[in-house]
Design an enzyme around this catalytic site. Sequence first.
Site, PDB file in Angstrom:
ATOM      1  N   ASP A  79      89.808   8.080  53.342  1.00 25.07           N
ATOM      2  CA  ASP A  79      89.245   6.854  53.662  1.00 25.07           C
ATOM      3  C   ASP A  79      88.663   6.092  52.291  1.00 25.07           C
ATOM      4  O   ASP A  79      89.116   5.700  51.440  1.00 25.07           O
ATOM      5  CB  ASP A  79      88.432   6.964  54.687  1.00 25.07           C
ATOM      6  CG  ASP A  79      87.565   5.562  55.212  1.00 25.07           C
ATOM      7  OD1 ASP A  79      88.135   4.770  54.847  1.00 25.07           O
ATOM      8  OD2 ASP A  79      86.298   5.944  56.057  1.00 25.07           O
ATOM      9  N   PHE A  87      89.589   1.786  62.314  1.00 25.71           N
ATOM     10  CA  PHE A  87      89.196   3.322  62.658  1.00 25.71           C
ATOM     11  C   PHE A  87      90.276   3.816  63.582  1.00 25.71           C
ATOM     12  O   PHE A  87      90.328   3.382  64.746  1.00 25.71           O
ATOM     13  CB  PHE A  87      87.664   3.360  63.304  1.00 25.71           C
ATOM     14  CG  PHE A  87      87.267   4.763  63.378  1.00 25.71           C
ATOM     15  CD1 PHE A  87      86.742   5.269  62.256  1.00 25.71           C
ATOM     16  CD2 PHE A  87      87.464   5.576  64.381  1.00 25.71           C
ATOM     17  CE1 PHE A  87      86.138   6.613  62.088  1.00 25.71           C
ATOM     18  CE2 PHE A  87      86.832   6.683  64.630  1.00 25.71           C
ATOM     19  CZ  PHE A  87      86.114   7.312  63.462  1.00 25.71           C
ATOM     20  N   GLU A 112      94.938  17.126  54.323  1.00 28.24           N
ATOM     21  CA  GLU A 112      93.990  16.374  55.213  1.00 28.24           C
ATOM     22  C   GLU A 112      94.475  15.576  56.304  1.00 28.24           C
ATOM     23  O   GLU A 112      95.799  15.250  56.136  1.00 28.24           O
ATOM     24  CB  GLU A 112      93.221  15.547  53.993  1.00 28.24           C
ATOM     25  CG  GLU A 112      91.911  15.910  53.517  1.00 28.24           C
ATOM     26  CD  GLU A 112      90.536  15.691  54.608  1.00 28.24           C
ATOM     27  OE1 GLU A 112      90.992  15.693  55.822  1.00 28.24           O
ATOM     28  OE2 GLU A 112      89.463  15.461  54.056  1.00 28.24           O
ATOM     29  N   ASP A 113      93.547  15.228  57.178  1.00 32.57           N
ATOM     30  CA  ASP A 113      94.077  14.190  58.023  1.00 32.57           C
ATOM     31  C   ASP A 113      94.164  12.749  57.498  1.00 32.57           C
ATOM     32  O   ASP A 113      94.868  12.047  57.745  1.00 32.57           O
ATOM     33  CB  ASP A 113      93.104  14.346  59.295  1.00 32.57           C
ATOM     34  CG  ASP A 113      91.846  14.173  59.184  1.00 32.57           C
ATOM     35  OD1 ASP A 113      91.472  14.245  57.985  1.00 32.57           O
ATOM     36  OD2 ASP A 113      90.997  14.167  60.264  1.00 32.57           O
ATOM     37  N   ARG A 154      90.599  13.751  70.156  1.00 39.38           N
ATOM     38  CA  ARG A 154      91.506  14.743  69.188  1.00 39.38           C
ATOM     39  C   ARG A 154      92.948  15.203  69.637  1.00 39.38           C
ATOM     40  O   ARG A 154      94.031  15.223  69.086  1.00 39.38           O
ATOM     41  CB  ARG A 154      90.911  15.911  68.763  1.00 39.38           C
ATOM     42  CG  ARG A 154      89.556  15.908  67.811  1.00 39.38           C
ATOM     43  CD  ARG A 154      89.176  17.047  67.208  1.00 39.38           C
ATOM     44  NE  ARG A 154      87.771  17.004  66.653  1.00 39.38           N
ATOM     45  CZ  ARG A 154      87.400  16.450  65.413  1.00 39.38           C
ATOM     46  NH1 ARG A 154      88.395  16.142  64.543  1.00 39.38           N
ATOM     47  NH2 ARG A 154      85.921  16.373  65.010  1.00 39.38           N
TER      48      ARG A 154
END
Length: 177
Positions: A103, A152, A99-100, A165
């Site tokens: 959260d 964020f 996963e990136d 991205r």
Amino acid sequence: MSSLHHPRVLIPETKIKQRIKELANEISYDLRGKDVTAVCILKGSYMFFADLIREMDLPLSCEFMGVSSYGNKTSSSGEVKITLDMTEPVNGKHVLLIEDIVDTGLTMQYLINTLKVRNPASIKTCSLLMKPESLQCKVNIDYTGFNIGKEFVVGYGLDYQGRYRQIPYIGVMDNEG
Ligand code: IMP
């Protein structure tokens, strides 16, 4: 013609590269001798996935899963939807979910539960980033690149409204560009 806005650097490229080498070594050692399926969670983790597996000294298969994220919002809706599934079965395989960012943890929790019923030999989880203060459920991440705050972030695969991205580092949006 407008040019690309460059967010403030939170984690520079050099630090990401170095941490990926460490993670890849650790994972390669832990999963040595096993039949591994590395799963790229799209869209955000494609860059991390590509860099991480190139540093891994293991024979492995690659699979891709698409998961819906927040749409255009910057906070979690709590809803998780699979938009693209793997093409090969994982029963008997040692699955490594890549996963990136974790959260609230809801996406990873959903993925783990979804894959468990497919009877893999084991499931390991890896995330480049983690926001420990934002977690809303108990989820086990075996390999974490960096813990960050609640801000964020964008870049290195992560987006804001579909953009940013391609930025090669992890950045913070101080004001929306
Ligand atoms: P979770 O289900 O709340 O853990 O969210 C996981 C997903 O939300 C990630 O795979 C990202 O797509 C997205 N996400 C969460 N935080 C951020 C952020 O700071 N920047 C970009 N995307 C994020």
